[in-house]
Scaffold this motif. Structure first.
Motif, PDB file in Angstrom:
ATOM      1  N   ALA A  67       0.936  -1.347  -0.105  1.00 55.98           N
ATOM      2  CA  ALA A  67      -0.068   0.011   0.122  1.00 55.98           C
ATOM      3  C   ALA A  67       0.749   1.247  -0.063  1.00 55.98           C
ATOM      4  CB  ALA A  67      -0.953  -0.025   1.189  1.00 55.98           C
ATOM      5  N   GLU A  68       0.480   2.299  -0.705  1.00 57.58           N
ATOM      6  CA  GLU A  68       1.072   3.484  -0.765  1.00 57.58           C
ATOM      7  C   GLU A  68       0.190   4.736  -0.831  1.00 57.58           C
ATOM      8  OE1 GLU A  68       3.460   4.674  -4.468  1.00 57.58           O
ATOM      9  OE2 GLU A  68       2.485   2.695  -5.257  1.00 57.58           O
ATOM     10  N   PHE A  69       0.672   5.828  -0.208  1.00 57.65           N
ATOM     11  CA  PHE A  69       0.186   6.932  -0.203  1.00 57.65           C
ATOM     12  C   PHE A  69       0.596   8.059  -1.435  1.00 57.65           C
ATOM     13  CE2 PHE A  69      -0.023  11.486   1.169  1.00 57.65           C
ATOM     14  CZ  PHE A  69      -1.560  11.615   1.137  1.00 57.65           C
ATOM     15  N   LYS A  70      -0.053   8.706  -2.281  1.00 59.26           N
ATOM     16  CA  LYS A  70       0.667   9.690  -3.063  1.00 59.26           C
ATOM     17  C   LYS A  70      -0.287  11.135  -2.959  1.00 59.26           C
ATOM     18  CE  LYS A  70       1.662   6.429  -6.558  1.00 59.26           C
ATOM     19  NZ  LYS A  70       2.734   6.582  -7.279  1.00 59.26           N
ATOM     20  N   GLN A  71       0.296  11.997  -2.975  1.00 58.80           N
ATOM     21  CA  GLN A  71      -0.252  13.454  -2.881  1.00 58.80           C
ATOM     22  C   GLN A  71       0.153  14.054  -4.085  1.00 58.80           C
ATOM     23  OE1 GLN A  71       0.022  16.135   0.390  1.00 58.80           O
ATOM     24  NE2 GLN A  71      -1.948  16.275   0.541  1.00 58.80           N
ATOM     25  N   PHE A  72      -0.601  14.949  -4.971  1.00 56.70           N
ATOM     26  CA  PHE A  72      -0.313  15.478  -5.938  1.00 56.70           C
ATOM     27  C   PHE A  72      -0.763  16.930  -5.943  1.00 56.70           C
ATOM     28  CE2 PHE A  72      -0.705  11.403  -7.727  1.00 56.70           C
ATOM     29  CZ  PHE A  72       0.655  10.968  -8.253  1.00 56.70           C
ATOM     30  N   VAL A  73       0.105  18.047  -6.043  1.00 60.35           N
ATOM     31  CA  VAL A  73      -0.007  19.252  -6.000  1.00 60.35           C
ATOM     32  C   VAL A  73       0.715  19.872  -7.143  1.00 60.35           C
ATOM     33  CG1 VAL A  73      -0.428  21.504  -4.779  1.00 60.35           C
ATOM     34  CG2 VAL A  73      -0.517  19.207  -3.451  1.00 60.35           C
ATOM     35  N   ARG A  74       0.353  19.568  -8.310  1.00 54.65           N
ATOM     36  CA  ARG A  74       1.193  20.048  -9.505  1.00 54.65           C
ATOM     37  C   ARG A  74       0.389  20.741 -10.592  1.00 54.65           C
ATOM     38  NH1 ARG A  74       3.189  13.965 -11.071  1.00 54.65           N
ATOM     39  NH2 ARG A  74       1.134  13.348 -11.745  1.00 54.65           N
ATOM     40  N   GLY A  75      -0.610  21.554 -10.263  1.00 56.37           N
ATOM     41  CA  GLY A  75      -1.332  22.378 -11.277  1.00 56.37           C
ATOM     42  C   GLY A  75      -2.485  21.505 -11.860  1.00 56.37           C
ATOM     43  N   LYS A  76      -2.591  20.426 -11.723  1.00 57.86           N
ATOM     44  CA  LYS A  76      -3.760  19.549 -12.411  1.00 57.86           C
ATOM     45  C   LYS A  76      -4.855  19.232 -11.407  1.00 57.86           C
ATOM     46  CE  LYS A  76      -0.657  16.524 -15.226  1.00 57.86           C
ATOM     47  NZ  LYS A  76      -0.366  15.224 -15.307  1.00 57.86           N
ATOM     48  N   SER A  77      -6.104  19.303 -12.031  1.00 56.76           N
ATOM     49  CA  SER A  77      -7.270  18.715 -11.017  1.00 56.76           C
ATOM     50  C   SER A  77      -7.026  17.769 -10.497  1.00 56.76           C
ATOM     51  CB  SER A  77      -8.515  19.163 -11.991  1.00 56.76           C
ATOM     52  OG  SER A  77      -8.736  17.885 -12.698  1.00 56.76           O
ATOM     53  N   ALA A  78      -7.858  17.302  -9.271  1.00 56.68           N
ATOM     54  CA  ALA A  78      -7.809  15.846  -9.013  1.00 56.68           C
ATOM     55  C   ALA A  78      -8.397  14.880  -9.733  1.00 56.68           C
ATOM     56  CB  ALA A  78      -8.576  16.137  -7.390  1.00 56.68           C
ATOM     57  N   ILE A  79      -9.302  15.283 -10.289  1.00 54.60           N
ATOM     58  CA  ILE A  79     -10.096  14.542 -11.471  1.00 54.60           C
ATOM     59  C   ILE A  79      -8.890  14.223 -12.638  1.00 54.60           C
ATOM     60  CG2 ILE A  79     -11.676  14.310 -12.946  1.00 54.60           C
ATOM     61  CD1 ILE A  79     -13.485  16.076 -11.140  1.00 54.60           C
ATOM     62  N   ASP A  80      -7.977  14.881 -12.966  1.00 55.09           N
ATOM     63  CA  ASP A  80      -7.094  14.504 -14.007  1.00 55.09           C
ATOM     64  C   ASP A  80      -6.160  13.597 -13.399  1.00 55.09           C
ATOM     65  OD1 ASP A  80      -8.206  16.026 -16.002  1.00 55.09           O
ATOM     66  OD2 ASP A  80      -7.087  17.844 -15.475  1.00 55.09           O
ATOM     67  N   GLU A  81      -5.673  13.948 -12.132  1.00 53.64           N
ATOM     68  CA  GLU A  81      -4.651  13.145 -11.309  1.00 53.64           C
ATOM     69  C   GLU A  81      -5.413  11.718 -11.385  1.00 53.64           C
ATOM     70  OE1 GLU A  81      -1.468  13.901 -11.198  1.00 53.64           O
ATOM     71  OE2 GLU A  81      -1.421  16.020 -10.666  1.00 53.64           O
ATOM     72  N   ILE A  82      -6.573  11.753 -10.765  1.00 51.48           N
ATOM     73  CA  ILE A  82      -7.098  10.268 -10.583  1.00 51.48           C
ATOM     74  C   ILE A  82      -7.226   9.485 -11.793  1.00 51.48           C
ATOM     75  CG2 ILE A  82      -9.388   9.167  -9.958  1.00 51.48           C
ATOM     76  CD1 ILE A  82      -9.530  11.559  -7.837  1.00 51.48           C
ATOM     77  N   ASP A  83      -7.675   9.980 -13.183  1.00 52.99           N
ATOM     78  CA  ASP A  83      -7.896   9.638 -14.127  1.00 52.99           C
ATOM     79  C   ASP A  83      -6.346   8.879 -14.765  1.00 52.99           C
ATOM     80  OD1 ASP A  83      -9.374   8.723 -16.385  1.00 52.99           O
ATOM     81  OD2 ASP A  83      -8.936  10.362 -17.612  1.00 52.99           O
ATOM     82  N   ASN A  84      -5.476   9.834 -14.604  1.00 51.96           N
ATOM     83  CA  ASN A  84      -4.198   9.491 -15.163  1.00 51.96           C
ATOM     84  C   ASN A  84      -3.619   8.137 -14.256  1.00 51.96           C
ATOM     85  OD1 ASN A  84      -3.849  11.640 -16.761  1.00 51.96           O
ATOM     86  ND2 ASN A  84      -2.683  12.951 -15.555  1.00 51.96           N
ATOM     87  N   LEU A  85      -3.990   8.230 -13.031  1.00 54.48           N
ATOM     88  CA  LEU A  85      -3.291   6.923 -12.118  1.00 54.48           C
ATOM     89  C   LEU A  85      -4.488   5.718 -12.395  1.00 54.48           C
ATOM     90  CD1 LEU A  85      -3.184   8.313  -8.448  1.00 54.48           C
ATOM     91  CD2 LEU A  85      -1.333   7.356 -10.039  1.00 54.48           C
TER      92      LEU A  85
END
Length: 130
Positions: A67-85
């Protein structure tokens, strides 16, 4: 194959995390917990603090599965980050939390949840907090 959970530090986010841990443990699949937001000069209430992130990471470290935790704060929306993952990790199920809503509020699912349901190419499990 991976279980992905979109995490926010609210009761519905914690319920989604609990359910994702249950599913991943039962299936013996890796679990990825993601917290994301665009960042910038405005505070995003969906982004969790360092303390909350540490609590999530400690909980994940105690599991018998990967299990791992990822936090993204790089200018993309949360939805874009989720879709990419979802695309990158071959996600078998995405778990999201939903808030309880009034009768009128039930007509609309909620913009984030609705956009996630419409955009991702995997099954989505919506969990309500008790």
């Amino acid at each position: 194959m991976t279980i992905l959970v979109a995490y926010v530090a609210r009761p519905e986010g914690r319920a989604a995390l609990d359910k994702a841990i249950e599913i991943a443990t039962r299936r013996n699949e890796p679990l990825v917990v993601v917290n994301a937001g665009p960042g910038g000069h405005q505070d995003d209430p969906a982004l969790i603090s360092g303390y909350e992130a540490e609590r999530v990471e400690e909980r994940l470290a105690s599991l018998s599965i990967k299990a791992e935790f990822k936090q993204f704060v790089r200018g993309k929306s949360a939805i874009d980050e989720i879709d990419n993952l979802v695309k990158e990790l071959d996600v078998t199920v995405l778990v999201i939390g939903l808030r309880k809503r009034t009768a009128v509020g039930k007509l609309l699912l909620g913009s984030m949840a609705q956009e996630i349901l419409m955009s991702v190419d995997c099954p989505v499990l919506c969990v309500k907090a008790t």
